[in-house]
Design a protein around this motif. Sequence first.
Motif, PDB file in Angstrom:
ATOM      1  N   GLU A  85     -76.450 -37.325  49.568  1.00 43.37           N
ATOM      2  CA  GLU A  85     -77.521 -38.293  48.766  1.00 43.37           C
ATOM      3  C   GLU A  85     -78.463 -38.792  49.997  1.00 43.37           C
ATOM      4  N   GLY A  86     -78.700 -37.837  51.052  1.00 48.72           N
ATOM      5  CA  GLY A  86     -79.798 -38.352  51.990  1.00 48.72           C
ATOM      6  C   GLY A  86     -79.101 -39.084  53.169  1.00 48.72           C
ATOM      7  N   ARG A  87     -77.982 -39.483  53.274  1.00 47.36           N
ATOM      8  CA  ARG A  87     -77.186 -39.998  54.480  1.00 47.36           C
ATOM      9  C   ARG A  87     -76.481 -39.244  55.273  1.00 47.36           C
ATOM     10  N   ARG A  88     -77.171 -38.941  56.371  1.00 44.62           N
ATOM     11  CA  ARG A  88     -76.974 -38.073  57.257  1.00 44.62           C
ATOM     12  C   ARG A  88     -75.765 -38.226  58.494  1.00 44.62           C
ATOM     13  N   VAL A 132     -78.178 -28.277  42.976  1.00 44.65           N
ATOM     14  CA  VAL A 132     -78.940 -29.377  42.359  1.00 44.65           C
ATOM     15  C   VAL A 132     -80.260 -29.396  43.164  1.00 44.65           C
ATOM     16  N   SER A 133     -81.296 -29.322  42.427  1.00 43.18           N
ATOM     17  CA  SER A 133     -82.844 -29.563  42.950  1.00 43.18           C
ATOM     18  C   SER A 133     -82.762 -31.215  42.812  1.00 43.18           C
ATOM     19  N   ALA A 134     -82.771 -31.842  44.355  1.00 44.45           N
ATOM     20  CA  ALA A 134     -82.922 -33.296  44.672  1.00 44.45           C
ATOM     21  C   ALA A 134     -83.488 -33.686  45.762  1.00 44.45           C
ATOM     22  N   SER A 135     -83.914 -34.888  45.662  1.00 44.83           N
ATOM     23  CA  SER A 135     -84.614 -35.376  47.072  1.00 44.83           C
ATOM     24  C   SER A 135     -84.006 -36.706  47.219  1.00 44.83           C
ATOM     25  N   PHE A 136     -83.854 -37.201  48.457  1.00 46.38           N
ATOM     26  CA  PHE A 136     -83.247 -38.453  48.656  1.00 46.38           C
ATOM     27  C   PHE A 136     -84.045 -39.198  49.913  1.00 46.38           C
TER      28      PHE A 136
END
Length: 286
Positions: A85-88, A132-136
């Motif tokens: 969820e965007g946390r790399r 899932v098509s998503a951006s965070f």
Amino acid sequence: MKVGANPVEIDIGDRREHISRGNHSDIRKFLPGASGRVMVSAEVGARNLTTVIAQLAPMAQTGYHRHTYSEAVTSLSGGVVVSVEGRRYRLRPYESIHIPAGCIHTAYGTSNIRPGLVHGAAASAEPEKEMVSASFPFIDRGIGSAGEDDPEFVSRLDLIEIYELSEGAFFRDLFASRYGSTGICGGYGEFNPGSSLPCHVHEYDESITIINGTAICEVAGKRYTVSDNDTVLVPRGRPHRFLNESRGKMAMVWVYAGDEPERELLKPAFCIGTEHCPCCRQESGN
């Protein structure tokens, strides 16, 4: 860890151990940018457990996806990044991240030349995924840990406790229910020359992948030589142990289809096969 010469009988049916060689020819595409070998799953008789060895193509993202079960990714070699969820997070060799059910995530190799190699584990014998098509918002955690409010858990080798399970055999628990996983637990074990685990049994299936050196695996009187990402499925209730009879170190990634590590120690004769273990009663027909 429970200790007993005569374990409680477990109905294990007719399932036996299975060896998946690390170089077997069935290479599959798991996701865009990720391909490899299924080592343990329902296809070889496992219950509630899948493990894979996957290559992450250089700089190619697998695409955001999620599962309905716990998943753990352990880096074996090459540059590996997992984003939840965007946390790399960047994983160094033998570090792991647990991703809870429902969390949207992706992974990729960071090298321009060399693919990242990972060990994947899922709390399902028939895993599925939802793309899932998503951006965070992008949050780079680097080689740090997850935040207190983050659902994922990142195991860093310099922060995870090392314990000596038996003389010369050193283990780290990388994921377990105490770290948020459900239905799987596992870790990294390293064996000095001449060391071994005691004969033992579990009440759940286990996958053991030899990632360095050569091991001897004894399962209820059978003896196997395993190395180079060879993976052993040991069904619940079968006495087994691993030995390092080589002159170099041996290491493994192990995964149980249970929330926390639990082992019941047995007499060595049950693994060697000179005595019949009561836990194999159903299998032998006695």
